[in-house]
Design an enzyme around this catalytic site. Structure first.
Site, PDB file in Angstrom:
ATOM      1  N   ARG A  83       0.823  -1.205   0.000  1.00  0.00           N
ATOM      2  CA  ARG A  83       0.000   0.000   0.000  1.00  0.00           C
ATOM      3  C   ARG A  83       0.860   1.258   0.000  1.00  0.00           C
ATOM      4  O   ARG A  83       1.790   1.398   0.793  1.00  0.00           O
ATOM      5  CB  ARG A  83      -0.927   0.048   1.218  1.00  0.00           C
ATOM      6  CG  ARG A  83      -1.741   1.329   1.251  1.00  0.00           C
ATOM      7  CD  ARG A  83      -2.870   1.277   2.218  1.00  0.00           C
ATOM      8  NE  ARG A  83      -3.613   2.528   2.180  1.00  0.00           N
ATOM      9  CZ  ARG A  83      -4.641   2.785   2.975  1.00  0.00           C
ATOM     10  NH1 ARG A  83      -5.062   1.892   3.824  1.00  0.00           N
ATOM     11  NH2 ARG A  83      -5.277   3.947   2.881  1.00  0.00           N
ATOM     12  N   ARG A  92      -6.499   2.881  -3.136  1.00  0.00           N
ATOM     13  CA  ARG A  92      -5.589   2.023  -2.384  1.00  0.00           C
ATOM     14  C   ARG A  92      -5.747   0.574  -2.824  1.00  0.00           C
ATOM     15  O   ARG A  92      -6.854   0.109  -3.098  1.00  0.00           O
ATOM     16  CB  ARG A  92      -5.791   2.163  -0.873  1.00  0.00           C
ATOM     17  CG  ARG A  92      -7.116   1.731  -0.274  1.00  0.00           C
ATOM     18  CD  ARG A  92      -8.301   2.691  -0.456  1.00  0.00           C
ATOM     19  NE  ARG A  92      -8.149   4.035   0.044  1.00  0.00           N
ATOM     20  CZ  ARG A  92      -8.447   4.416   1.284  1.00  0.00           C
ATOM     21  NH1 ARG A  92      -8.968   3.568   2.128  1.00  0.00           N
ATOM     22  NH2 ARG A  92      -8.252   5.659   1.643  1.00  0.00           N
ATOM     23  N   ASP A  95      -6.968  -1.810   2.128  1.00  0.00           N
ATOM     24  CA  ASP A  95      -7.204  -1.038   3.351  1.00  0.00           C
ATOM     25  C   ASP A  95      -7.824  -1.997   4.356  1.00  0.00           C
ATOM     26  O   ASP A  95      -8.764  -2.718   4.018  1.00  0.00           O
ATOM     27  CB  ASP A  95      -8.173   0.121   3.032  1.00  0.00           C
ATOM     28  CG  ASP A  95      -8.543   0.973   4.234  1.00  0.00           C
ATOM     29  OD1 ASP A  95      -7.662   1.270   5.060  1.00  0.00           O
ATOM     30  OD2 ASP A  95      -9.724   1.370   4.315  1.00  0.00           O
ATOM     31  N   ASP A  97      -9.391  -1.879   8.235  1.00  0.00           N
ATOM     32  CA  ASP A  97      -9.796  -1.048   9.363  1.00  0.00           C
ATOM     33  C   ASP A  97     -10.459  -1.914  10.429  1.00  0.00           C
ATOM     34  O   ASP A  97     -11.225  -2.822  10.108  1.00  0.00           O
ATOM     35  CB  ASP A  97     -10.826   0.007   8.926  1.00  0.00           C
ATOM     36  CG  ASP A  97     -10.276   0.997   7.912  1.00  0.00           C
ATOM     37  OD1 ASP A  97      -9.077   1.303   7.961  1.00  0.00           O
ATOM     38  OD2 ASP A  97     -11.067   1.448   7.062  1.00  0.00           O
TER      39      ASP A  97
HETATM   40  C1  X6L Z   1     -18.596  13.617   3.397  1.00  0.00           C
HETATM   41  C2  X6L Z   1     -17.252  13.738   3.675  1.00  0.00           C
HETATM   42  C3  X6L Z   1     -19.115  12.363   3.200  1.00  0.00           C
HETATM   43  C4  X6L Z   1     -16.461  12.603   3.742  1.00  0.00           C
HETATM   44  C5  X6L Z   1     -18.324  11.245   3.259  1.00  0.00           C
HETATM   45  C6  X6L Z   1     -16.664   8.881   3.577  1.00  0.00           C
HETATM   46  C7  X6L Z   1     -14.752  10.246   3.689  1.00  0.00           C
HETATM   47  C8  X6L Z   1     -15.875   7.766   3.592  1.00  0.00           C
HETATM   48  C9  X6L Z   1     -13.947   9.125   3.708  1.00  0.00           C
HETATM   49  C10 X6L Z   1     -16.978  11.347   3.548  1.00  0.00           C
HETATM   50  C11 X6L Z   1     -16.129  10.140   3.609  1.00  0.00           C
HETATM   51  C12 X6L Z   1     -14.493   7.889   3.649  1.00  0.00           C
HETATM   52  C13 X6L Z   1     -13.604   3.425   0.747  1.00  0.00           C
HETATM   53  C14 X6L Z   1     -14.350   4.379   0.044  1.00  0.00           C
HETATM   54  C15 X6L Z   1     -12.780   5.367   1.129  1.00  0.00           C
HETATM   55  C16 X6L Z   1     -13.989   2.056   0.652  1.00  0.00           C
HETATM   56  C17 X6L Z   1     -15.762   2.759  -0.803  1.00  0.00           C
HETATM   57  C18 X6L Z   1     -13.672   6.645   3.677  1.00  0.00           C
HETATM   58  C19 X6L Z   1     -12.201   6.689   3.443  1.00  0.00           C
HETATM   59  N1  X6L Z   1     -12.631   4.069   1.427  1.00  0.00           N
HETATM   60  N2  X6L Z   1     -15.415   4.063  -0.735  1.00  0.00           N
HETATM   61  N3  X6L Z   1     -13.816   5.582   0.296  1.00  0.00           N
HETATM   62  N4  X6L Z   1     -15.070   1.787  -0.135  1.00  0.00           N
HETATM   63  N5  X6L Z   1     -16.810   2.408  -1.547  1.00  0.00           N
HETATM   64  O1  X6L Z   1     -13.405   1.143   1.232  1.00  0.00           O
HETATM   65  O2  X6L Z   1     -14.162   5.564   3.901  1.00  0.00           O
HETATM   66  S1  X6L Z   1     -11.833   6.676   1.719  1.00  0.00           S
HETATM   67 MG    MG Z   2     -11.040   2.653   5.413  1.00  0.00          MG
HETATM   68 MG    MG Z   3      -7.740   2.509   6.896  1.00  0.00          MG
END
Ligand code: X6L
Ligand code: MG
Ligand code: MG
Length: 172
Positions: A83, A92, A95, A97
């Protein structure tokens, strides 16, 4: 014995292979057992939306290890699988968590449990509820199934495997 739930996601490279490799690495750790895995879901990216779709899943872990030790296994697994963190919320290859550790609520500098935004993410809640439909949020006490109703968009069942062994041994 402690029960933890881990969320896995990938949107770079051979996404299923990355999930399989991650599960293999985690299950080969001493004092840690993966008891169940969810189906794999294809999910629209959230947070930073201009990136490829993800494969996401959740695994249930039984372990005598502390949450901190499990975190270090997650981070080491990400490192082993190559990563590279380019930018926050960016693409990525893998990931991992920690979502839950028993029903504990802990906040330290590098680890917050339950995962602070897990109840706002369909790509986490849907596979988690597949494993345990009656889980409640450890802080609010609200059943996770109540949070999921408005978050089903963009989360699609991709493939179901017949258990952990079938998953790690499946050829694709
Ligand atoms: C407003 C602002 C709304 C931020 C949502 C949601 C930010 C999720 C980060 C958010 C916000 C994340 C994955 C992803 C990411 C994943 C899918 C995160 C961290 N990781 N989308 N986006 N799957 N579908 O594993 O979860 S970045
Ligand atoms: Mg995550
Ligand atoms: Mg993470």
């Amino acid at each position: 014995m402690n029960t933890a739930y881990l969320s896995l996601g990938s949107n770079i490279g051979d996404r299923l292979d990355m999930l399989q490799e991650a599960v293999r690495i985690v299950m080969n750790q001493e004092d840690l057992h993966i008891s169940r895995i969810s189906s794999v879901y294809e999910t629209a990216p959230v947070g930073f939306t201009d990136q490829a779709s993800f494969l996401n899943m959740v695994v249930e872990v039984q372990s005598n290890l502390s949450a901190f030790k499990i975190l270090s296994i997650c981070l080491e697994t990400e490192q082993v699988l190559g990563r590279i963190r380019e930018f926050r919320w960016g693409p990525r290859c893998i990931d991992l968590d920690i979502l839950l550790y028993n029903d504990e609520n802990m906040e330290s500098e590098n680890l917050i449990i339950p995962h602070p935004r897990m109840h706002e993410r369909g790509f986490v809640l849907i596979p988690l509820l597949e494993l345990n439909p009656n889980l409640n949020h450890p802080i609010t006490g609200v059943p996770f199934r109540q949070y999921v109703e408005e978050q089903k968009e963009g989360v699609h069942l991709w493939k179901t495997f017949d258990g952990v062994d079938a998953f790690v041994h499946s050829e694709n």
